[in-house]
Scaffold this motif. Structure first.
Motif, PDB file in Angstrom:
ATOM      1  N   LYS A 221      14.212  22.014  11.818  1.00  0.00           N
ATOM      2  CA  LYS A 221      13.741  22.689  10.658  1.00  0.00           C
ATOM      3  C   LYS A 221      11.951  22.397  11.067  1.00  0.00           C
ATOM      4  CE  LYS A 221      16.834  21.917   6.669  1.00  0.00           C
ATOM      5  NZ  LYS A 221      16.992  23.066   6.298  1.00  0.00           N
ATOM      6  N   ARG A 222      11.280  23.291  10.349  1.00  0.00           N
ATOM      7  CA  ARG A 222       9.735  23.231  10.564  1.00  0.00           C
ATOM      8  C   ARG A 222       9.226  22.145   9.834  1.00  0.00           C
ATOM      9  NH1 ARG A 222       9.214  28.336  10.936  1.00  0.00           N
ATOM     10  NH2 ARG A 222       9.030  28.262  13.295  1.00  0.00           N
ATOM     11  N   VAL A 223       8.195  21.379  10.321  1.00  0.00           N
ATOM     12  CA  VAL A 223       7.571  20.248   9.765  1.00  0.00           C
ATOM     13  C   VAL A 223       6.524  20.748   8.767  1.00  0.00           C
ATOM     14  CG1 VAL A 223       6.328  18.148  10.147  1.00  0.00           C
ATOM     15  CG2 VAL A 223       8.402  18.777  11.563  1.00  0.00           C
TER      16      VAL A 223
ATOM     17  N   LYS B  11      11.275  20.277   0.726  1.00  0.00           N
ATOM     18  CA  LYS B  11      12.647  20.313   1.051  1.00  0.00           C
ATOM     19  C   LYS B  11      13.673  21.465   0.618  1.00  0.00           C
ATOM     20  CE  LYS B  11      13.034  15.380   1.649  1.00  0.00           C
ATOM     21  NZ  LYS B  11      13.537  13.940   1.040  1.00  0.00           N
ATOM     22  N   ASP B  12      13.282  21.731  -0.805  1.00  0.00           N
ATOM     23  CA  ASP B  12      13.981  22.897  -1.336  1.00  0.00           C
ATOM     24  C   ASP B  12      13.494  24.164  -0.811  1.00  0.00           C
ATOM     25  OD1 ASP B  12      14.970  21.213  -3.507  1.00  0.00           O
ATOM     26  OD2 ASP B  12      13.292  21.667  -4.747  1.00  0.00           O
ATOM     27  N   LEU B  13      12.354  24.289   0.124  1.00  0.00           N
ATOM     28  CA  LEU B  13      12.040  25.423   0.656  1.00  0.00           C
ATOM     29  C   LEU B  13      12.504  25.401   2.185  1.00  0.00           C
ATOM     30  CD1 LEU B  13      10.306  25.677  -1.994  1.00  0.00           C
ATOM     31  CD2 LEU B  13       8.536  26.354   0.058  1.00  0.00           C
ATOM     32  N   SER B  14      13.342  24.563   2.574  1.00  0.00           N
ATOM     33  CA  SER B  14      14.129  24.153   3.583  1.00  0.00           C
ATOM     34  C   SER B  14      13.056  23.783   4.785  1.00  0.00           C
ATOM     35  CB  SER B  14      14.873  25.475   4.417  1.00  0.00           C
ATOM     36  OG  SER B  14      15.815  25.747   3.459  1.00  0.00           O
ATOM     37  N   PHE B  15      11.856  23.396   4.525  1.00  0.00           N
ATOM     38  CA  PHE B  15      10.829  22.541   5.394  1.00  0.00           C
ATOM     39  C   PHE B  15      11.322  21.263   5.625  1.00  0.00           C
ATOM     40  CE2 PHE B  15       8.281  26.014   4.078  1.00  0.00           C
ATOM     41  CZ  PHE B  15       7.657  26.410   5.271  1.00  0.00           C
ATOM     42  N   TYR B  16      10.998  20.455   6.699  1.00  0.00           N
ATOM     43  CA  TYR B  16      11.052  19.199   6.865  1.00  0.00           C
ATOM     44  C   TYR B  16       9.779  18.334   6.557  1.00  0.00           C
ATOM     45  CZ  TYR B  16      12.678  14.584   8.604  1.00  0.00           C
ATOM     46  OH  TYR B  16      12.912  13.226   8.888  1.00  0.00           O
ATOM     47  N   PRO B  17       9.426  17.789   5.370  1.00  0.00           N
ATOM     48  CA  PRO B  17       8.354  17.153   5.035  1.00  0.00           C
ATOM     49  C   PRO B  17       8.065  15.790   5.682  1.00  0.00           C
ATOM     50  CG  PRO B  17       9.921  16.869   3.078  1.00  0.00           C
ATOM     51  CD  PRO B  17      10.316  17.930   4.340  1.00  0.00           C
ATOM     52  N   ILE B  18       6.904  15.593   6.047  1.00  0.00           N
ATOM     53  CA  ILE B  18       6.594  14.116   6.574  1.00  0.00           C
ATOM     54  C   ILE B  18       5.358  13.753   5.619  1.00  0.00           C
ATOM     55  CG2 ILE B  18       5.901  12.710   8.285  1.00  0.00           C
ATOM     56  CD1 ILE B  18       7.140  14.699  10.430  1.00  0.00           C
TER      57      ILE B  18
ATOM     58  N   LEU C 156      -3.349  16.765  13.597  1.00  0.00           N
ATOM     59  CA  LEU C 156      -2.288  17.566  13.370  1.00  0.00           C
ATOM     60  C   LEU C 156      -2.367  19.103  12.815  1.00  0.00           C
ATOM     61  CD1 LEU C 156      -0.484  14.967  11.007  1.00  0.00           C
ATOM     62  CD2 LEU C 156       0.040  15.336  13.453  1.00  0.00           C
ATOM     63  N   ILE C 157      -3.600  19.506  12.719  1.00  0.00           N
ATOM     64  CA  ILE C 157      -3.934  20.971  12.379  1.00  0.00           C
ATOM     65  C   ILE C 157      -3.230  21.951  13.458  1.00  0.00           C
ATOM     66  CG2 ILE C 157      -6.156  21.040  13.563  1.00  0.00           C
ATOM     67  CD1 ILE C 157      -5.349  22.331   9.745  1.00  0.00           C
ATOM     68  N   THR C 158      -2.606  22.726  12.994  1.00  0.00           N
ATOM     69  CA  THR C 158      -2.120  24.047  13.731  1.00  0.00           C
ATOM     70  C   THR C 158      -0.698  23.630  14.816  1.00  0.00           C
ATOM     71  OG1 THR C 158      -3.278  23.863  15.825  1.00  0.00           O
ATOM     72  CG2 THR C 158      -4.340  25.048  13.842  1.00  0.00           C
ATOM     73  N   HIS C 159      -0.395  22.583  14.596  1.00  0.00           N
ATOM     74  CA  HIS C 159       0.720  22.062  15.472  1.00  0.00           C
ATOM     75  C   HIS C 159       2.023  22.547  14.418  1.00  0.00           C
ATOM     76  CE1 HIS C 159      -1.401  20.012  18.404  1.00  0.00           C
ATOM     77  NE2 HIS C 159      -2.164  19.148  17.697  1.00  0.00           N
ATOM     78  N   ASN C 160       2.729  23.274  15.303  1.00  0.00           N
ATOM     79  CA  ASN C 160       3.986  23.990  15.044  1.00  0.00           C
ATOM     80  C   ASN C 160       5.201  23.068  15.454  1.00  0.00           C
ATOM     81  OD1 ASN C 160       6.197  25.490  13.853  1.00  0.00           O
ATOM     82  ND2 ASN C 160       6.101  27.066  15.322  1.00  0.00           N
ATOM     83  N   LEU C 161       5.406  21.936  14.649  1.00  0.00           N
ATOM     84  CA  LEU C 161       6.455  20.917  15.019  1.00  0.00           C
ATOM     85  C   LEU C 161       7.708  21.333  14.337  1.00  0.00           C
ATOM     86  CD1 LEU C 161       4.313  17.786  14.848  1.00  0.00           C
ATOM     87  CD2 LEU C 161       4.696  19.274  16.836  1.00  0.00           C
ATOM     88  N   ILE C 162       8.922  20.821  15.087  1.00  0.00           N
ATOM     89  CA  ILE C 162      10.134  21.162  14.600  1.00  0.00           C
ATOM     90  C   ILE C 162      10.884  19.846  14.470  1.00  0.00           C
ATOM     91  CG2 ILE C 162      12.480  22.205  15.065  1.00  0.00           C
ATOM     92  CD1 ILE C 162      10.118  24.304  14.432  1.00  0.00           C
ATOM     93  N   LYS C 163      11.472  19.544  13.523  1.00  0.00           N
ATOM     94  CA  LYS C 163      12.402  18.324  13.408  1.00  0.00           C
ATOM     95  C   LYS C 163      13.622  18.709  13.702  1.00  0.00           C
ATOM     96  CE  LYS C 163      14.260  14.076  12.052  1.00  0.00           C
ATOM     97  NZ  LYS C 163      15.554  14.392  12.198  1.00  0.00           N
ATOM     98  N   LEU C 164      14.018  17.922  14.951  1.00  0.00           N
ATOM     99  CA  LEU C 164      15.259  18.527  15.680  1.00  0.00           C
ATOM    100  C   LEU C 164      16.555  18.040  14.885  1.00  0.00           C
ATOM    101  CD1 LEU C 164      14.631  17.854  19.439  1.00  0.00           C
ATOM    102  CD2 LEU C 164      14.312  20.019  18.233  1.00  0.00           C
ATOM    103  N   LYS C 165      17.662  18.983  15.090  1.00  0.00           N
ATOM    104  CA  LYS C 165      18.831  18.439  14.118  1.00  0.00           C
ATOM    105  C   LYS C 165      19.449  17.005  15.086  1.00  0.00           C
ATOM    106  CE  LYS C 165      19.907  23.258  12.811  1.00  0.00           C
ATOM    107  NZ  LYS C 165      20.972  24.061  13.127  1.00  0.00           N
TER     108      LYS C 165
END
Length: 204
Positions: free
Chosen positions: A149-151, A170-177, A195-204
């Motif tokens: 999921k996108r962070v 979370k409801d929108l399917s993002f992974y919030p930190i 952290l600006i512009t970094h497209n991070l993914i929370k791996l399953k």
């Protein structure tokens, strides 16, 4: 989904690319969305209908009456866009970035974070920084990717309001930190921060 089954309501002040991206995600997630701008609601009606079946056009004052209010206008335009509105008791999501154009560099805010400056524009409200670190096109894309999921980063001083925004993401399917408060967390995620512009993914 019946209206009584929706997870909540979202108001948006602004109708640009960030506003449209979040409105689409929120509508798909079941939120009732009111989008607004300087234009009259009738002028926004076609745009609203294109964003999802649960999106309607309204005024900024109407948008501010919802469970969550997303501010999606340029940093310099916020004071004019939100004036004369009662913000008491509201949870406000600040998506702005304080940028000097055309130099494209961070504004000098005297050592304050941009969200700390913006918080003063919403008397009685709790401001939470979120949805500001990704380019609009990336934010608009599916938060669910092949491997996770996108962070989304979230900062705020009020624990209850921040919890609402974390749940919303979370409801929108993002992974919030959760990055903490507006000062420490906001500095990491604002324009010029780490952290600006970094497209991070929370791996399953």
């Amino acid at each position: 989904m019946n209206p009584q089954d929706t997870p909540g309501t979202l108001g948006i002040v602004g109708a640009g690319h960030i506003a449209q991206a979040v409105a689409r995600h929120a509508s798909r997630a079941g939120y009732q969305v009111t989008i607004s701008s300087r234009k009259k609601p009738a002028e926004l009606a076609d745009l609203a209908s294109s964003l999802g079946e649960r999106v309607k056009a309204g005024t900024p004052t109407e948008a501010a009456q919802t469970d969550l209010v997303l501010i999606a206008v340029h940093f310099d335009q916020i004071p004019e866009a939100v004036k004369d509105i009662d913000w008491k008791g509201r949870t406000v999501i600040d998506t702005s970035n304080a940028i000097v154009f055309p130099e494209f560099k961070p504004k000098d805010l005297g050592g304050m974070t941009s969200s700390r400056v913006n918080a003063n524009l919403f008397p009685g409200a709790s401001l939470v920084k979120a949805f500001n670190t990704l380019p609009a096109a990336v934010l608009a894309s599916d938060p669910n990717v092949e491997k996770g999921k996108r962070v989304i980063f979230v900062s705020g001083d009020d624990a209850e309001s921040k919890k609402k925004v974390l749940t919303f993401a979370k409801d929108l399917s993002f992974y919030p930190i959760d990055l903490g408060g507006l000062d420490e967390g906001g500095r990491l995620q604002e324009f010029g921060g780490a952290l600006i512009t970094h497209n991070l993914i929370k791996l399953k």
